[in-house]
Design a protein around this motif. Sequence first.
Motif, mmCIF file in Angstrom:
data_model
loop_
_atom_site.group_PDB
_atom_site.id
_atom_site.type_symbol
_atom_site.label_atom_id
_atom_site.label_comp_id
_atom_site.label_asym_id
_atom_site.label_seq_id
_atom_site.Cartn_x
_atom_site.Cartn_y
_atom_site.Cartn_z
ATOM 1 N N ASN A 57 0.835 -1.200 0.000
ATOM 2 C CA ASN A 57 0.000 0.000 0.000
ATOM 3 C C ASN A 57 0.875 1.256 0.000
ATOM 4 O O ASN A 57 1.833 1.355 0.764
ATOM 5 N N PHE A 58 0.522 2.202 -0.873
ATOM 6 C CA PHE A 58 1.276 3.457 -0.950
ATOM 7 C C PHE A 58 0.365 4.614 -0.554
ATOM 8 O O PHE A 58 -0.834 4.605 -0.836
ATOM 9 N N PRO A 59 0.893 5.633 0.139
ATOM 10 C CA PRO A 59 0.055 6.761 0.568
ATOM 11 C C PRO A 59 -0.382 7.597 -0.625
ATOM 12 O O PRO A 59 0.403 7.857 -1.538
ATOM 13 N N VAL A 60 -1.645 8.030 -0.611
ATOM 14 C CA VAL A 60 -2.161 8.871 -1.701
ATOM 15 C C VAL A 60 -2.744 10.183 -1.183
ATOM 16 O O VAL A 60 -2.878 11.143 -1.925
ATOM 17 N N TYR A 264 7.212 -2.288 5.021
ATOM 18 C CA TYR A 264 7.321 -0.831 4.994
ATOM 19 C C TYR A 264 6.157 -0.170 4.252
ATOM 20 O O TYR A 264 6.182 1.039 4.022
ATOM 21 N N ALA A 265 5.153 -0.950 3.883
ATOM 22 C CA ALA A 265 3.993 -0.399 3.187
ATOM 23 C C ALA A 265 3.185 0.497 4.126
ATOM 24 O O ALA A 265 3.260 0.377 5.358
ATOM 25 N N SER A 266 2.401 1.376 3.541
ATOM 26 C CA SER A 266 1.560 2.273 4.339
ATOM 27 C C SER A 266 0.524 1.467 5.119
ATOM 28 O O SER A 266 -0.079 0.527 4.594
ATOM 29 N N SER A 309 6.201 -12.291 10.973
ATOM 30 C CA SER A 309 4.858 -12.795 10.704
ATOM 31 C C SER A 309 4.348 -12.328 9.344
ATOM 32 O O SER A 309 3.862 -13.123 8.532
ATOM 33 N N GLY A 310 4.473 -11.036 9.079
ATOM 34 C CA GLY A 310 4.023 -10.497 7.802
ATOM 35 C C GLY A 310 4.852 -11.010 6.642
ATOM 36 O O GLY A 310 4.312 -11.300 5.560
ATOM 37 N N GLY A 311 6.170 -11.123 6.840
ATOM 38 C CA GLY A 311 7.031 -11.618 5.775
ATOM 39 C C GLY A 311 6.730 -13.055 5.406
ATOM 40 O O GLY A 311 6.657 -13.407 4.222
ATOM 41 N N LEU A 312 6.542 -13.900 6.427
ATOM 42 C CA LEU A 312 6.197 -15.296 6.159
ATOM 43 C C LEU A 312 4.860 -15.405 5.437
ATOM 44 O O LEU A 312 4.706 -16.206 4.502
ATOM 45 N N ALA A 313 3.888 -14.614 5.870
ATOM 46 C CA ALA A 313 2.580 -14.636 5.216
ATOM 47 C C ALA A 313 2.701 -14.233 3.752
ATOM 48 O O ALA A 313 2.074 -14.833 2.865
ATOM 49 N N GLY A 314 3.507 -13.203 3.485
ATOM 50 C CA GLY A 314 3.698 -12.769 2.113
ATOM 51 C C GLY A 314 4.345 -13.829 1.252
ATOM 52 O O GLY A 314 3.922 -14.081 0.121
ATOM 53 N N VAL A 315 5.381 -14.474 1.788
ATOM 54 C CA VAL A 315 6.069 -15.531 1.041
ATOM 55 C C VAL A 315 5.124 -16.698 0.777
ATOM 56 O O VAL A 315 5.083 -17.249 -0.332
#
Length: 350
Positions: A57-60, A264-266, A309-315
Motif C-alpha cells: 500500500n502506498f500513501p495517496v 514498509y507499506a503504508s 509474521s508479515g514476511g512469512l505470510a507474504g512468502v
Amino acid sequence: MHVPDGFIDAPTSAVAGVVAAGALAVSLRGARRELDERTAPLAGLVAAFIFAVQMLNFPVAAGTSGHLLGGALAAILVGPYTGVLCVSVVLLMQGVLFADGGLTALGVNITDMAVTTTVVAYAVFRALLSVLPRRRRAVTVASFVAALVSVPAAACVFTLVYAIGGTTDVPIGKVATAMIGVHVLIGVGEAVITALTVSAVVAVRPDLVHGARGLRQRLKLRVDGELVDVPAAAEPVAARTSRRTLWVTGLVTSLVLAGFVSFYASSSPDGLEKVAHDKGIDAGARPHTASGSPLAGYGVKDVADARLSGGLAGVIGVGVTVVAGSTVFWAVRRRRGTDVSPASTAGTGV
C-alpha cells in the motif's frame, strides 16, 4: 478495493456472482487462444506478482493509501482473458487464506477488480495503440494511461453496485464523489507500477508481452543519407533473457516484495476502507468467514514478531498463488491442445 461481507445485500451479491461466473467461463475459453507453452508459465507468475504488489500500500492522501489492482498489468502482459483469470486467482487466494475481501462478496470483487479493470484497461490500451506510432515506447505510454483509467472505472462500478444493493442508507452522490476522487489518485500509482513493469518486460522479452506483439521496433540503417528500416528477419528476437531467467527473476522479485518490502507499506486504510468509514458504508460490515485462518490479516498466527509474521505470510501467499495460477493456466493450455482435432489441422501442414 476489496469489498467485505455485508457492504452489499445478498440478492445483489448473488447477481454479481452470476456475472462473475459468466465472465470467468468466457475468460477460460478465451485464455485457450492466448496461452501457449511460452506464456502459460508467465501467467502464473503475473498472478503471484500482482499478489505481492497488492501488499504494498502506498500513501495517496492524508490518512489514505492505495494498492495495485492489477487488471491493466495482467491484460497487457498475458492478454485480457488470461488477465481476468490472473486477478481472479489472486482475489480467491486473498479471500480464502487471508480474510481479505468477503467470500459472499467474491462475485462483486471479481466483477469489479478483475473484469472491470481488465476490460476497461485493455480497451483503452488498444485504442491508444491504434493511433500511436508503432513503437515499443507506445506500449509503455498506452499502459500508463490504460492503468490510470481502469482504477476510477472500478470505483464507478462499485458505486453502481452499492447504489443497487448497498446495506446502508448513504446518499449515492457522496459515495460517488468520494470513491472516484480518491481512486483517481490511486490510479496514478497504478499507472506508474504498470508502466514500469510492462516496460521492463518489453525491454528483455517483447515476444512474451501480449500487448507488444507486432510492435517490435525496427532497426534503421542510413542509406544515401536516408534512414531506412532493416528487414524484420534481420532483427534478433529477445535473445538477451531466457524464459526461465525471466520467470526466476520475477518470482524472486515477488518474494522479496511480499516477504520484505511489504513491512514498509503504508498502514493507512485503502481508498474503499477510508470512504466506507467516513461515509458510514461500513456500518453493515460482517466478520469475515475466514477470520480464523492462520494467515488472516496477512500475518502468521502465533508468530509474535510482526516483521517475521508479515514476511512469512507474504512468502506463503506468493508461493500458493504461483502454484494455483500455474496449475490453472497449464490446465487451460492443455485443454487448448485437446481442442485441436485432426480434422481441424487437415490441410494446414500440421
